[in-house]
Write an enzyme that holds these catalytic residues in place. Structure first.
Site, mmCIF file in Angstrom:
data_model
loop_
_atom_site.group_PDB
_atom_site.id
_atom_site.type_symbol
_atom_site.label_atom_id
_atom_site.label_comp_id
_atom_site.label_asym_id
_atom_site.label_seq_id
_atom_site.Cartn_x
_atom_site.Cartn_y
_atom_site.Cartn_z
ATOM 1 N N HIS A 19 0.837 -1.202 0.000
ATOM 2 C CA HIS A 19 0.000 0.000 0.000
ATOM 3 C C HIS A 19 0.876 1.258 0.000
ATOM 4 O O HIS A 19 2.107 1.170 -0.083
ATOM 5 C CB HIS A 19 -1.023 -0.032 1.148
ATOM 6 C CG HIS A 19 -0.428 -0.068 2.529
ATOM 7 N ND1 HIS A 19 0.395 0.919 3.010
ATOM 8 C CD2 HIS A 19 -0.550 -0.961 3.539
ATOM 9 C CE1 HIS A 19 0.744 0.652 4.252
ATOM 10 N NE2 HIS A 19 0.193 -0.510 4.601
ATOM 11 N N HIS A 22 4.077 1.437 2.215
ATOM 12 C CA HIS A 22 5.241 0.702 1.704
ATOM 13 C C HIS A 22 5.848 1.463 0.533
ATOM 14 O O HIS A 22 7.068 1.552 0.402
ATOM 15 C CB HIS A 22 4.835 -0.698 1.216
ATOM 16 C CG HIS A 22 4.100 -1.502 2.241
ATOM 17 N ND1 HIS A 22 2.852 -2.027 2.019
ATOM 18 C CD2 HIS A 22 4.428 -1.851 3.513
ATOM 19 C CE1 HIS A 22 2.453 -2.683 3.097
ATOM 20 N NE2 HIS A 22 3.383 -2.580 4.031
ATOM 21 N N CYS A 127 1.430 -10.249 21.383
ATOM 22 C CA CYS A 127 0.546 -9.684 20.349
ATOM 23 C C CYS A 127 0.834 -10.424 19.051
ATOM 24 O O CYS A 127 1.956 -10.375 18.544
ATOM 25 C CB CYS A 127 0.767 -8.184 20.165
ATOM 26 S SG CYS A 127 -0.113 -7.555 18.707
ATOM 27 N N CYS A 130 1.921 -8.097 16.078
ATOM 28 C CA CYS A 130 3.323 -7.641 16.099
ATOM 29 C C CYS A 130 4.289 -8.820 16.154
ATOM 30 O O CYS A 130 5.482 -8.651 15.956
ATOM 31 C CB CYS A 130 3.617 -6.764 17.303
ATOM 32 S SG CYS A 130 2.612 -5.298 17.416
ATOM 33 N N CYS A 144 -2.337 -3.559 22.686
ATOM 34 C CA CYS A 144 -1.184 -3.263 21.831
ATOM 35 C C CYS A 144 -1.464 -1.930 21.138
ATOM 36 O O CYS A 144 -2.510 -1.776 20.517
ATOM 37 C CB CYS A 144 -1.016 -4.380 20.801
ATOM 38 S SG CYS A 144 -0.163 -3.825 19.327
ATOM 39 N N HIS A 147 -2.089 -2.502 17.190
ATOM 40 C CA HIS A 147 -3.218 -3.283 16.689
ATOM 41 C C HIS A 147 -4.498 -3.093 17.489
ATOM 42 O O HIS A 147 -5.537 -3.652 17.136
ATOM 43 C CB HIS A 147 -2.840 -4.765 16.621
ATOM 44 C CG HIS A 147 -1.748 -5.020 15.627
ATOM 45 N ND1 HIS A 147 -0.417 -4.928 15.951
ATOM 46 C CD2 HIS A 147 -1.803 -5.302 14.314
ATOM 47 C CE1 HIS A 147 0.298 -5.174 14.879
ATOM 48 N NE2 HIS A 147 -0.505 -5.395 13.877
ATOM 49 N N LYS A 296 -3.811 5.943 11.406
ATOM 50 C CA LYS A 296 -2.785 5.281 10.609
ATOM 51 C C LYS A 296 -3.444 4.444 9.519
ATOM 52 O O LYS A 296 -4.482 3.849 9.736
ATOM 53 C CB LYS A 296 -1.934 4.378 11.501
ATOM 54 C CG LYS A 296 -0.712 3.848 10.775
ATOM 55 C CD LYS A 296 -0.042 2.712 11.507
ATOM 56 C CE LYS A 296 1.011 2.072 10.614
ATOM 57 N NZ LYS A 296 1.522 0.824 11.125
ATOM 58 N N LYS A 299 -3.715 -2.305 6.863
ATOM 59 C CA LYS A 299 -4.637 -3.315 6.364
ATOM 60 C C LYS A 299 -5.660 -3.662 7.439
ATOM 61 O O LYS A 299 -6.853 -3.768 7.172
ATOM 62 C CB LYS A 299 -3.845 -4.554 5.967
ATOM 63 C CG LYS A 299 -4.701 -5.604 5.315
ATOM 64 C CD LYS A 299 -4.026 -6.959 5.354
ATOM 65 C CE LYS A 299 -5.025 -8.068 5.133
ATOM 66 N NZ LYS A 299 -4.615 -9.311 5.768
HETATM 67 N N1 MSP Z 1 8.456 -7.134 8.176
HETATM 68 C C1 MSP Z 1 8.608 -6.023 9.055
HETATM 69 C C2 MSP Z 1 9.909 -5.304 8.802
HETATM 70 C C3 MSP Z 1 11.130 -6.161 8.929
HETATM 71 S S1 MSP Z 1 12.571 -5.288 8.545
HETATM 72 C C4 MSP Z 1 13.815 -6.290 8.997
HETATM 73 C C5 MSP Z 1 7.465 -5.034 8.835
HETATM 74 N N2 MSP Z 1 6.819 -5.110 7.672
HETATM 75 S S2 MSP Z 1 5.586 -4.182 7.233
HETATM 76 O O1 MSP Z 1 5.089 -4.731 6.001
HETATM 77 O O2 MSP Z 1 4.654 -4.059 8.298
HETATM 78 O O3 MSP Z 1 6.192 -2.807 6.891
HETATM 79 C C6 MSP Z 1 6.320 -1.779 7.834
HETATM 80 C C7 MSP Z 1 6.909 -0.584 7.139
HETATM 81 O O4 MSP Z 1 6.066 -0.188 6.021
HETATM 82 C C8 MSP Z 1 7.005 0.669 7.978
HETATM 83 O O5 MSP Z 1 8.113 0.668 8.834
HETATM 84 C C9 MSP Z 1 7.089 1.709 6.874
HETATM 85 O O6 MSP Z 1 8.330 1.659 6.267
HETATM 86 C C10 MSP Z 1 6.042 1.218 5.901
HETATM 87 N N3 MSP Z 1 4.712 1.703 6.274
HETATM 88 C C11 MSP Z 1 3.618 0.919 6.545
HETATM 89 N N4 MSP Z 1 2.556 1.736 6.819
HETATM 90 C C12 MSP Z 1 2.931 3.019 6.741
HETATM 91 C C13 MSP Z 1 2.246 4.257 6.846
HETATM 92 N N5 MSP Z 1 0.964 4.343 7.115
HETATM 93 N N6 MSP Z 1 2.963 5.380 6.644
HETATM 94 C C14 MSP Z 1 4.293 5.347 6.310
HETATM 95 N N7 MSP Z 1 4.954 4.204 6.205
HETATM 96 C C15 MSP Z 1 4.338 3.012 6.482
HETATM 97 O O7 MSP Z 1 7.232 -4.236 9.715
#
Ligand code: MSP
Length: 633
Positions: A19, A22, A127, A130, A144, A147, A296, A299
């Site tokens: 999304h 990412h 959790c 997480c 948490c 979540h 925030k 998903k």
């Molecule tokens: N798999 C772990 C990361 C492991 S790294 C060794 C993870 N994955 S995640 O799919 O949840 O991705 C989290 C990351 O996605 C956040 O740290 C950020 O980089 C990005 N984002 C997810 N949602 C976001 C927002 N709403 N806003 C900005 N960035 C966000 O955590």
């Protein structure tokens, strides 16, 4: 600036499609990578997917697939998306890669040999979202904070990493290296967390509870905790321990993450590295969240923005520009399509687009597209040159500070100055009255455009290269180095200049959000044609729902017992849209010859047909009572 640059994004979980959040982090990493390449620095840019753990197994079960099938499918959504967003990563790591697993086992053995791993029974608050244990004090109202769910009490024997051994070292390291965690607010957050004694980290999961993971090298009965596995990607992708990429890049490593994963990156990871005898990374760069209606985007909250939908409507570079311009790195930002449209119309269509089209049109008109040669510079020309050099300097400073919005503002200030220079010098008057001065003025305008295009390239590579194409430059994109553009004696352009197109058409906000557009956006693509014989292979029947049972822990799935002349158990993903009372006695249409699948532990022997639109899921039903088991044709 260092000779090398190594930047990473988090490796994203493959429990859902990518999304906007990412996309943002990955675009920031791309901008940094491109900026460093532009500055002549050898750059390595890594992204990838995090594929083990509970979360993934659950998502696979819900999708009725094996974990391997599921991770392959979702990982491909990420690796297919990045080229569409012009992401220039050098590698894409998956934690299911064998080479990665080998490095994880190597690190675990090393830390264990050192005596930093022990076995113990533990009861804690877990959790599942997480995938980690929480301390009481970390919870908000007993939940948490990410979540908004109460953690589950779990008691089991596990392996623990003596993270507490490294607490003093870590505090000292953070204090001695001011940019280790930045911006400052996140460094302070980590330091304040480290004021309390650090608990050891549970780094295993018993296979009886979770088997999808990397088996511990010293105990077959356990898999590695997903964070201990995932963080190691940053070195396994470089061929740790002996790879040349590792030797060259690890000393300059920089990670990019959002604040949600500050703790694993700011605490676990440096302690793991220290325990394994590896130097810590150089910088952890932490940004805020893109919020939707002040919450925030995620998903689990069901409010995700899909990057490709925006790119399809507004164009890739407008999307990249907006993300970099509207977020102050480190702080949260509110996403809205209105704000995006506002930026496109004001900054892109008006300021940048008009400058390019009016400048190029004048060269085309007055010099038939040939490059004019500059004569002696007047005061206005020297001022413009001064502004250009200041802009390059400010831009570089801001990019190095991760102040992307300020770097872009400095380019736009300069665009304003060039527009003003055109107004003051009046080339259209010179064309009639002073043909001698005209080439000098237009040379300065074109030189400025060339500089603007180079500065824009990291954020808007396509647009920058389009402008460079219009200027007839033989070198484009990464070949035009940042160091070269400040050289005022070098050519502005080589010509011939092409006729100017409209780079960014204005967007009519009303029209864009009209119902027609919405409809177009939502209608799924047609499937390829099939033969009647193919259709006949489907065994469709009318069934009457006899009983309905909830499936524990599933938010979507429900178990139905359906009479089709005999009784069938079918699992359907309709919990959010129908309740038990609605369903019992209802007639539905079933596909009865689909291969059975196990969903959340229940075998489903058929599929209920339903349609889905924005308002929800709608079951297909016969329009009057029909004998159960009747065929549907
Ligand atoms: N798999 C772990 C990361 C492991 S790294 C060794 C993870 N994955 S995640 O799919 O949840 O991705 C989290 C990351 O996605 C956040 O740290 C950020 O980089 C990005 N984002 C997810 N949602 C976001 C927002 N709403 N806003 C900005 N960035 C966000 O955590």
């Amino acid at each position: 600036m260092t000779e090398r640059y190594y930047v990473t994004t988090p490796i994203y979980y493959v429990n859902a499609a990518p999304h906007l959040g990412h996309a943002y982090t990955t675009i920031v990493a791309d901008v940094l990578a491109r900026y460093h390449r532009l500055a002549g620095v050898k750059t390595f840019f890594l992204t990838g997917t995090d594929e083990h753990g509970d979360k993934i197994v659950k998502a696979a079960e819900e999708a009725g697939q094996s974990p391997k099938e599921y991770v392959d499918m979702i990982s491909a959504l990420f690796s297919d998306l990045w080229p569409k967003l012009n992401i220039s990563n050098n590698d894409f790591i998956r934690t299911t890669d064998e080479a990665h697993k080998d490095v994880v086992r190597m690190i675990l053995s090393r830390v264990q040999e050192k005596g930093d791993i022990y076995f113990s029974e533990y009861e804690g608050l877990y959790c599942f979202g997480c995938e980690r244990f929480y301390m009481e004090r970390e919870l908000v109202d007993g939940k948490c904070p990410d979540h908004q769910e109460e953690p589950t009490v779990i008691k089991e024997s596990n392996y623990f990493f003596r993270m507490s051994n490294y607490q003093d070292w870590l505090i000292d390291h953070i204090n001695r290296n001011p940019g280790f965690i930045r911006p400052e607010r996140y460094k302070n957050e980590v330091l304040s967390f480290l004021k309390e004694p650090l608990e050891d980290l549970c780094i295993s999961r018993p296979k009886t509870r979770l088997s999808w993971g990397i088996t511990l090298p010293f105990d077959e009965q356990y898999v590695t905790y997903v964070w201990f596995d995932a963080l190691i990607n940053y070195i396994s992708a470089l061929g740790y321990p002996d790879g040349d990429l590792f030797k060259a890049n690890w000393p300059v490593a920089q990670h990019l993450v959002a604040k949600d994963i500050l703790k694993p990156h700011g605490i676990y990871w440096p302690c793991m590295l220290k325990a394994a005898g590896i130097e810590p990374y150089r910088h952890l760069n932490v940004h805020g969240y893109w919020n939707i209606n002040e919450g925030k985007m995620s998903k689990s909250l069901g409010n995700v923005v899909k990057p490709l939908e925006l790119v399809d409507i507004y164009g890739l570079d407008a999307f990249r520009y907006f993300l970099m311009r509207d977020m102050v790195f480190g702080l949260d930002s509110e996403f809205s399509e209105e704000a995006l449209i506002g930026r496109i119309n004001a900054d892109l269509a008006n300021d940048l687009g008009n400058l390019v089209s009016r400048s190029v049109s004048m060269v085309y008109k007055y010099f038939k597209g040939e490059a004019p040669k500059p004569g002696e510079a007047a005061t206005a020309d020297l001022d413009l040159k001064g502004n250009a050099l200041e802009t390059i300097e400010a831009y570089s400073r801001y990019m190095n500070e991760l102040a992307f919005h300020k770097a872009l503002i400095s380019i736009w200030d300069f665009i304003g100055k060039v527009n003003k220079y055109i107004v003051v010098t009046e080339p259209w008057v010179l064309a009639k009255s002073d043909r001698g001065r005209l080439p000098t003025v237009l040379w300065h305008v074109m030189k400025s455009l060339k500089i603007i295009s180079v500065l824009l390239w990291p954020v808007m590579p396509e647009t920058a290269e389009k402008i460079q194409g219009l200027l007839g430059l033989s070198r484009k994109g990464e070949e035009l180095k940042l160091q070269d553009i400040g050289d005022w004696t070098a050519g502005a352009f080589e010509g011939p200049v092409s006729k100017a197109p409209h780079l960014f058409p204005r967007i009519d906000a009303e029209k864009k959000q009209g119902p027609e557009d919405q409809k177009k956006k939502k209608t799924p693509k047609a499937q390829p044609m099939i033969s009647f014989q193919d259709f006949q292979k489907l065994d469709l029947r009318v069934g009457t729902v006899k009983a309905v049972e909830a499936i524990p822990k599933s938010k979507k799935l429900i178990k139905l017992t359906v009479d089709i002349g005999e009784e069938r158990t079918v699992v359907a993903g309709i919990v959010e849209h129908y309740n038990e009372a609605d369903l019992v006695g209802k007639q539905v249409i079933l596909v009865i010859n689909l291969e059975p699948v196990k969903l959340m532990g229940v075998e489903s022997r058929g599929m209920v047909l339903a349609a889905e639109d924005e308002s929800g899921v709608h079951l297909l039903v016969p329009d009057s009572e029909t004998v159960p088991g009747s065929k549907v044709r």
